[in-house]
Motif scaffolding. Structure first.
Motif, PDB file in Angstrom:
ATOM      1  N   CYS A  70       9.779 120.393 -23.238  1.00  0.00           N
ATOM      2  CA  CYS A  70       9.023 121.269 -22.349  1.00  0.00           C
ATOM      3  C   CYS A  70       9.113 122.726 -22.813  1.00  0.00           C
ATOM      4  O   CYS A  70      10.067 123.122 -23.486  1.00  0.00           O
ATOM      5  CB  CYS A  70       9.550 121.160 -20.915  1.00  0.00           C
ATOM      6  N   ASP A  71       8.126 123.523 -22.429  1.00  0.00           N
ATOM      7  CA  ASP A  71       8.115 124.936 -22.795  1.00  0.00           C
ATOM      8  C   ASP A  71       8.857 125.755 -21.744  1.00  0.00           C
ATOM      9  O   ASP A  71       9.471 125.219 -20.822  1.00  0.00           O
ATOM     10  CB  ASP A  71       6.678 125.427 -22.995  1.00  0.00           C
ATOM     11  N   SER A  72       8.776 127.086 -21.859  1.00  0.00           N
ATOM     12  CA  SER A  72       9.511 127.969 -20.959  1.00  0.00           C
ATOM     13  C   SER A  72       9.005 127.908 -19.523  1.00  0.00           C
ATOM     14  O   SER A  72       9.701 128.319 -18.597  1.00  0.00           O
ATOM     15  CB  SER A  72       9.435 129.416 -21.468  1.00  0.00           C
ATOM     16  N   SER A  73       7.800 127.382 -19.320  1.00  0.00           N
ATOM     17  CA  SER A  73       7.271 127.222 -17.960  1.00  0.00           C
ATOM     18  C   SER A  73       7.544 125.821 -17.418  1.00  0.00           C
ATOM     19  O   SER A  73       7.010 125.447 -16.382  1.00  0.00           O
ATOM     20  CB  SER A  73       5.765 127.512 -17.933  1.00  0.00           C
ATOM     21  N   HIS A  74       8.364 125.062 -18.161  1.00  0.00           N
ATOM     22  CA  HIS A  74       8.822 123.734 -17.739  1.00  0.00           C
ATOM     23  C   HIS A  74       7.725 122.670 -17.765  1.00  0.00           C
ATOM     24  O   HIS A  74       7.847 121.634 -17.120  1.00  0.00           O
ATOM     25  CB  HIS A  74       9.447 123.784 -16.333  1.00  0.00           C
ATOM     26  N   MET A  75       6.655 122.926 -18.515  1.00  0.00           N
ATOM     27  CA  MET A  75       5.606 121.934 -18.665  1.00  0.00           C
ATOM     28  C   MET A  75       5.762 121.223 -20.007  1.00  0.00           C
ATOM     29  O   MET A  75       6.093 121.850 -21.019  1.00  0.00           O
ATOM     30  CB  MET A  75       4.227 122.591 -18.599  1.00  0.00           C
ATOM     31  N   PRO A  76       5.542 119.887 -20.052  1.00  0.00           N
ATOM     32  CA  PRO A  76       5.651 119.147 -21.317  1.00  0.00           C
ATOM     33  C   PRO A  76       4.734 119.727 -22.377  1.00  0.00           C
ATOM     34  O   PRO A  76       3.557 119.983 -22.130  1.00  0.00           O
ATOM     35  CB  PRO A  76       5.218 117.732 -20.914  1.00  0.00           C
ATOM     36  N   THR A  77       5.293 119.948 -23.564  1.00  0.00           N
ATOM     37  CA  THR A  77       4.514 120.576 -24.628  1.00  0.00           C
ATOM     38  C   THR A  77       4.640 119.861 -25.968  1.00  0.00           C
ATOM     39  O   THR A  77       3.877 120.126 -26.883  1.00  0.00           O
ATOM     40  CB  THR A  77       4.935 122.050 -24.801  1.00  0.00           C
ATOM     41  N   GLY A  78       5.620 118.956 -26.105  1.00  0.00           N
ATOM     42  CA  GLY A  78       5.813 118.258 -27.376  1.00  0.00           C
ATOM     43  C   GLY A  78       6.340 116.860 -27.157  1.00  0.00           C
ATOM     44  O   GLY A  78       6.889 116.539 -26.096  1.00  0.00           O
ATOM     45  N   LEU A  79       6.161 116.011 -28.165  1.00  0.00           N
ATOM     46  CA  LEU A  79       6.551 114.617 -28.060  1.00  0.00           C
ATOM     47  C   LEU A  79       7.073 114.130 -29.404  1.00  0.00           C
ATOM     48  O   LEU A  79       6.446 114.348 -30.433  1.00  0.00           O
ATOM     49  CB  LEU A  79       5.343 113.766 -27.629  1.00  0.00           C
ATOM     50  N   TYR A 182       1.334 117.402 -14.962  1.00  0.00           N
ATOM     51  CA  TYR A 182       2.682 116.923 -15.257  1.00  0.00           C
ATOM     52  C   TYR A 182       2.712 115.390 -15.301  1.00  0.00           C
ATOM     53  O   TYR A 182       3.276 114.790 -16.213  1.00  0.00           O
ATOM     54  CB  TYR A 182       3.664 117.433 -14.198  1.00  0.00           C
ATOM     55  N   GLY A 183       2.086 114.779 -14.315  1.00  0.00           N
ATOM     56  CA  GLY A 183       2.057 113.317 -14.284  1.00  0.00           C
ATOM     57  C   GLY A 183       1.345 112.723 -15.476  1.00  0.00           C
ATOM     58  O   GLY A 183       1.800 111.731 -16.070  1.00  0.00           O
TER      59      GLY A 183
END
Length: 298
Positions: A70-79, A182-183
């Protein structure tokens, strides 16, 4: 066995020992915790102060665990996904690459038919008429040249949260878009994980084609599963609590998406298991053994 989804939202150090994921905390404020790696399906690394050893990452990937950053805003950004999905992976790659255009259009037709049908079921569950969606799901032709997906989406998003607000679906839009984003990110990770485990390239889609998107096929196959996320989000919104801030309690509920029940013709299983069934059927379609993707019904 139902695989676990683990979210780490506080500073921690992740290591592995004796096939166990070992979680240590700064200043030893808590005792170390261990989780069998074989029980884990998805790991979400949310806090920016998480340290994970390379050996731990390797052990997770060897057990086909999807690692989401997750990034600094707590959203998934990488896998992070394993490269090796099976002993016949090269052969399956070839089948996938050589899949004909007519086959891809037929597979997309099935995908959109099931997506629209499942959207209709969500609307009917909350008391909204959806006869038009059921009719459109039966009318989709190979490749969806009439764009029934777009028609269904317009009606669906105008109505699903209609009892609470005027809603427009957009990634950067007002809540509950934040919950949907997010989901869907968690769902995408689950689907990509299953595609790799089935020996397929998640990059090569049957419909989505974007040179900057490494998960075009995952975005294709997750379409009929999106309504399962929508139903969870509807439940949150209907409680009339504060969902404008995506806090830990809301994330915890959305992280249960891989465990929700999905129904096939002959069985009911957790979504994580159901997605694997879907991707295995897709691999058979590419091989020419079958011409039908096995999607669940909501």
């Amino acid at each position: 066995m139902i695989k676990r989804t683990l979210m780490f939202s506080n500073p921690a150090y992740l290591n592995h020992k004796n096939s166990q994921l070992v979680v240590s905390f700064p200043d030893k404020e808590k005792e170390d915790r261990t989780v069998p790696i074989e029980d884990v399906g998805v790991v979400v690394l949310e806090n920016q102060q998480i340290t994970i050893s390379h050996g731990c990452i390797a052990a997770l990937l060897q057990n086909n665990v999807a690692v989401v950053s997750c990034d600094s805003s707590h959203m998934p950004t990488g896998l992070i996904l394993p490269l090796d999905g099976g002993h016949t992976q090269a052969e399956r790659f070839r089948y996938q690459i050589e899949a004909s255009v007519p086959l891809k259009k037929q597979l997309w037709q099935q995908t959109i038919q099931q997506k629209i049908y499942n959207q209709a079921q969500v609307l009917q569950e909350v008391g909204i008429p959806a006869d038009n969606l059921l009719r459109w799901s039966r009318s989709v032709k190979s490749g969806d040249p009439d764009n029934y997906e777009g028609r269904a989406a317009a009606y669906y998003w105008q109505n699903i949260f209609g009892a609470f607000m005027e809603f427009n679906r957009h990634r950067a839009g007002e809540p509950p878009n934040n919950l949907l984003n997010y989901g869907y990110a968690i769902l995408r990770a689950v689907v990509a994980r299953s595609l790799v485990s089935s020996g397929l390239l998640p990059t090569l889609g049957i419909f989505h084609r974007n040179k900057y998107n490494a998960y075009c096929l995952a975005d294709d196959i997750m379409e009929p599963y999106r309504p399962f996320v929508d139903r969870v989000v509807y439940g949150i919104v209907s409680e009339e609590g504060d969902y404008t801030i995506l806090d830990t309690s809301l994330k915890t509920r959305l992280l249960q998406v891989p465990q929700v029940d999905v129904r096939f013709d002959d069985m009911t299983s957790p979504l994580l298991v159901g997605v694997s069934r879907t991707t295995a059927s897709l691999a058979r379609c590419f091989e020419g053994v079958s011409r039908k993707i096995n999607y669940p019904t909501l």
